[in-house]
Design a protein around this motif. Structure first.
Motif, PDB file in Angstrom:
ATOM      1  N   CYS A 108      23.474  31.430 -30.196  1.00  0.00           N
ATOM      2  CA  CYS A 108      23.768  30.934 -31.348  1.00  0.00           C
ATOM      3  C   CYS A 108      23.651  29.530 -31.588  1.00  0.00           C
ATOM      4  O   CYS A 108      23.260  29.119 -32.675  1.00  0.00           O
ATOM      5  N   ASN A 109      24.144  28.526 -30.630  1.00  0.00           N
ATOM      6  CA  ASN A 109      24.100  27.205 -30.880  1.00  0.00           C
ATOM      7  C   ASN A 109      22.911  26.622 -30.710  1.00  0.00           C
ATOM      8  O   ASN A 109      22.317  25.702 -31.204  1.00  0.00           O
ATOM      9  N   LYS A 110      21.985  27.374 -29.889  1.00  0.00           N
ATOM     10  CA  LYS A 110      20.617  26.988 -30.007  1.00  0.00           C
ATOM     11  C   LYS A 110      19.882  27.136 -31.291  1.00  0.00           C
ATOM     12  O   LYS A 110      19.042  26.389 -31.471  1.00  0.00           O
ATOM     13  N   PHE A 111      20.129  28.423 -31.944  1.00  0.00           N
ATOM     14  CA  PHE A 111      19.429  28.749 -33.195  1.00  0.00           C
ATOM     15  C   PHE A 111      20.069  27.499 -34.335  1.00  0.00           C
ATOM     16  O   PHE A 111      19.333  27.226 -35.283  1.00  0.00           O
ATOM     17  N   ARG A 112      21.363  26.920 -34.172  1.00  0.00           N
ATOM     18  CA  ARG A 112      21.575  26.086 -34.957  1.00  0.00           C
ATOM     19  C   ARG A 112      20.800  24.861 -35.096  1.00  0.00           C
ATOM     20  O   ARG A 112      20.740  24.171 -36.357  1.00  0.00           O
ATOM     21  N   GLU A 113      20.276  24.508 -34.196  1.00  0.00           N
ATOM     22  CA  GLU A 113      19.354  23.244 -33.904  1.00  0.00           C
ATOM     23  C   GLU A 113      18.121  23.488 -34.949  1.00  0.00           C
ATOM     24  O   GLU A 113      17.472  22.740 -35.799  1.00  0.00           O
ATOM     25  N   HIS A 114      17.659  24.765 -34.879  1.00  0.00           N
ATOM     26  CA  HIS A 114      16.531  25.441 -35.863  1.00  0.00           C
ATOM     27  C   HIS A 114      16.933  25.442 -37.403  1.00  0.00           C
ATOM     28  O   HIS A 114      16.426  24.880 -38.050  1.00  0.00           O
ATOM     29  N   LEU A 120      17.290  20.214 -42.974  1.00  0.00           N
ATOM     30  CA  LEU A 120      16.976  18.859 -43.301  1.00  0.00           C
ATOM     31  C   LEU A 120      16.012  18.723 -43.790  1.00  0.00           C
ATOM     32  O   LEU A 120      15.373  17.905 -44.799  1.00  0.00           O
ATOM     33  N   ILE A 121      14.703  19.546 -43.633  1.00  0.00           N
ATOM     34  CA  ILE A 121      13.386  19.623 -44.279  1.00  0.00           C
ATOM     35  C   ILE A 121      13.624  19.856 -45.489  1.00  0.00           C
ATOM     36  O   ILE A 121      13.035  18.978 -46.525  1.00  0.00           O
ATOM     37  N   GLU A 122      14.235  20.862 -46.043  1.00  0.00           N
ATOM     38  CA  GLU A 122      14.367  21.220 -47.375  1.00  0.00           C
ATOM     39  C   GLU A 122      15.068  20.324 -48.364  1.00  0.00           C
ATOM     40  O   GLU A 122      14.627  19.757 -49.321  1.00  0.00           O
ATOM     41  N   LEU A 128      12.660  13.897 -52.287  1.00  0.00           N
ATOM     42  CA  LEU A 128      11.405  13.329 -52.634  1.00  0.00           C
ATOM     43  C   LEU A 128      10.846  14.111 -53.896  1.00  0.00           C
ATOM     44  O   LEU A 128      10.487  12.941 -55.024  1.00  0.00           O
ATOM     45  N   THR A 129      11.169  15.198 -54.256  1.00  0.00           N
ATOM     46  CA  THR A 129      10.882  15.677 -55.781  1.00  0.00           C
ATOM     47  C   THR A 129      11.470  15.045 -56.811  1.00  0.00           C
ATOM     48  O   THR A 129      11.077  14.776 -57.644  1.00  0.00           O
TER      49      THR A 129
END
Length: 166
Positions: A108-114, A120-122, A128-129
């Motif tokens: 689960c902690n590995k998936f938190r990075e994703h 962050l991207i969103e 930017l918009t």
């Protein structure tokens, strides 16, 4: 209770446990490894636990979590069976179950990075918009101000020149 358990396991001595739990010492070094006091409980330093098989593909993490979830459910069934038939002899079953739950937590902690990357991207795209919209509004306001100044310059050139000199 946690301090007693830590002392019984030989993680810390009594005076050192008090110092870690009260916050006098943030980290206590021991022969078995480093420990820290977290919310009044002595635990191993999480920074010293090595990451195992760091996977970047979210589908692999999902599949591993599904497999571990099945193992945990089976482990609970085995533990209930052990508790019913041999209530005093279930340590191995509890340890296996605890280990599988720990592995699930690591996955689960590995998936938190994703998840963090996606958030962050969103967030950056939304920022930017918003900035582009503000730039458009600002340019529109500047054009309106320029048009007003041009009209003032044409209608009252003497007032405009006096204002510019001041």
């Amino acid at each position: 209770v946690d301090r007693k358990r830590a002392e019984e396991q030989g993680l810390v001595e009594d005076d050192q446990a008090n110092r870690v739990l009260t916050g006098e010492v943030a980290v206590a070094s021991q022969e078995d490894g480093d420990v820290v006091g977290v919310f009044g409980e002595i635990v191993e330093d999480p920074l010293l636990v090595p990451l195992i098989n760091n996977v970047d593909e979210p589908t692999e993490i999902r599949d591993t979590l599904k497999k571990l979830n099945r193992q945990v459910v089976g482990g609970f069934v085995d533990l209930v069976n052990e508790l019913v038939h041999r209530p005093l002899d279930n340590k191995k079953c509890r340890d296996e179950l605890s280990h599988n739950i720990f592995l699930m937590l690591q996955e689960c902690n590995k998936f938190r990075e994703h998840q963090a990357r996606e958030v962050l991207i969103e967030t950056l795209e939304n920022t930017l918009t918003e900035q582009q919209e503000h730039m458009k509004t600002l340019k529109f306001q500047i054009e309106k101000a320029d048009a007003t100044l041009d009209r003032l310059r044409r209608c009252k050139p003497d007032i405009f020149e006096n204002a510019m000199q001041e």
